[in-house]
Design an enzyme around this catalytic site. Structure first.
Site, PDB file in Angstrom:
ATOM      1  N   ASP A 117      -2.554 -43.490  -3.809  1.00  0.00           N
ATOM      2  CA  ASP A 117      -3.630 -43.232  -3.248  1.00  0.00           C
ATOM      3  C   ASP A 117      -4.888 -42.977  -4.624  1.00  0.00           C
ATOM      4  O   ASP A 117      -4.569 -42.769  -5.545  1.00  0.00           O
ATOM      5  CB  ASP A 117      -3.766 -41.983  -2.472  1.00  0.00           C
ATOM      6  CG  ASP A 117      -3.088 -41.816  -1.326  1.00  0.00           C
ATOM      7  OD1 ASP A 117      -3.113 -40.988  -0.538  1.00  0.00           O
ATOM      8  OD2 ASP A 117      -2.431 -43.077  -1.134  1.00  0.00           O
ATOM      9  N   HIS A 263      -0.103 -41.055  -6.767  1.00  0.00           N
ATOM     10  CA  HIS A 263      -1.803 -41.282  -6.835  1.00  0.00           C
ATOM     11  C   HIS A 263      -1.622 -41.993  -8.505  1.00  0.00           C
ATOM     12  O   HIS A 263      -1.363 -41.430  -9.390  1.00  0.00           O
ATOM     13  CB  HIS A 263      -2.601 -39.872  -7.245  1.00  0.00           C
ATOM     14  CG  HIS A 263      -2.347 -39.006  -6.017  1.00  0.00           C
ATOM     15  ND1 HIS A 263      -1.625 -38.366  -5.518  1.00  0.00           N
ATOM     16  CD2 HIS A 263      -3.672 -39.169  -4.756  1.00  0.00           C
ATOM     17  CE1 HIS A 263      -1.919 -37.776  -4.385  1.00  0.00           C
ATOM     18  NE2 HIS A 263      -2.899 -38.278  -4.008  1.00  0.00           N
TER      19      HIS A 263
END
Length: 341
Positions: A117, A263
């Site tokens: 993400d 992430h």
């Protein structure tokens, strides 16, 4: 038989009955004869669609049963289709409020989806792409529109190397906390940035923080045709910036069909990847994109995500903390909790 009822009288009565039948005035066993005749005519035509419900459940002048509505709704072919249709489910998820959201998938082999993400980050994402390419691993990147607009070449590289790109909003707000018009703009602008960079529209949406409400989810699904993708493994890499901790948490929680949240904007998360990938590959795991994982979903063992906080807390993330959201510098997303099934 009455002797007073002549042969000609019976013939006249028979003709009268036929007339009543053709007018649909008689009802046999609760089924209008006109409906029965129409059903027979339709079934005789080679071009007629199959009936949506058994005529035994329809009385003349009565309402269509709920099962017929369900059958019609479930046949609507608006849902995104996985990249590998030969291994996908027999039917796509229906459009509108019944569209499915995934936190994981039921599979018969050791396969998981790595998802990243908040990128791309030009300082860390290229290193991650190098690691994945060296091992033949494909992943799914849920990118922010702001970063996609700033780094289109990285998105093109992702696609060229077999990865998948999903929508993670324009700049990471909690979508239920802004107006519907603002939420629409977040999704539309991010999708447009992805399409400008890659020539492809995203199929999947991961709402920032996992924050969502049933009403907003239904609206976004219907308007944009996006399937929601959450996660089942969260190593809290945004919070614990330690490669060893991130790696160990994933290894402890990953199961066949897991969707793993990471992430790629954090150097420690990227640093955790080489040993994580090598260890899981050695254990017989295979890595797939979200589309590839969904395509392997086994009929009869469907796991549809139930986003618990949609009902219980009005779309608020289950774990809350202050989020610093400066997209040109630091970005600490809050890990949203997802109710799994």
């Amino acid at each position: 038989m009455s002797s007073g009822f002549t042969r000609s009288g019976w013939m006249r009565a028979g003709l009268l009955s036929v007339g009543l039948l053709s007018a649909g005035a008689l009802d046999v066993g609760g089924l209008g004869v006109r409906a029965a005749l129409a059903q027979q005519a339709a079934s005789a035509s080679p071009f007629a669609p199959p009936p949506v419900a058994s005529t035994s459940n329809i009385s003349s002048g009565g309402a269509r049963p709920a099962s017929a509505d369900t059958a019609m709704a479930s046949s609507e072919p608006n849902a995104p289709k996985p990249d590998k249709p030969s291994r996908t489910k027999a039917s796509s998820a229906p459009a509108g409020p019944l569209k499915r959201s995934y936190s994981s998938v039921s599979v018969g082999e050791k396969v998981v989806a790595l998802t990243f993400d908040d990128g791309p980050n030009p300082a860390t994402t290229p290193k991650l792409l190098d690691m994945l390419k060296a091992r033949g691993v494909h992943a799914t990147f849920f990118v922010l529109g702001t970063r996609a607009a700033e780094n289109p070449a990285l998105l093109r590289r992702m696609i060229a190397e077999g990865h998948e790109i999903g929508n993670h909003s324009w700049n990471h707000p909690q979508l239920p906390k802004i107006s519907r018009a603002a939420a629409d703009k977040q999704i539309a602008d991010a999708s447009a940035a992805i399409e400008r960079a890659t020539g492809k529209k995203p199929r999947y949406l991961r709402p920032p923080y996992g924050a969502m409400t049933p009403a907003l989810r239904s609206h976004l699904e219907q308007k944009y045709g996006l399937t929601f993708v959450y996660w089942s493994v969260d190593p809290l890499d945004w919070k614990n910036r330690n490669a060893k901790t991130v790696r160990e948490r994933i290894l402890a929680k990953a199961r066949p069909g897991s969707i793993i949240l990471l992430h790629d904007i954090h150097a420690t998360s990227v640093a955790a990847m080489p040993e994580l990938l090598d260890t899981m590959l050695a254990k017989g795991y295979r890595f797939a994109t979200v589309s590839e994982l969904i395509a392997q979903d086994q009929p009869g063992r469907v796991h549809v995500a139930s986003n618990a906080f949609e009902q219980s807390s009005g779309g608020k993330p289950r774990r809350s903390a202050a989020a610093s959201t400066t997209h040109t510098g630091h970005h600490k997303p809050v890990a949203g909790g997802i109710g799994l099934y």
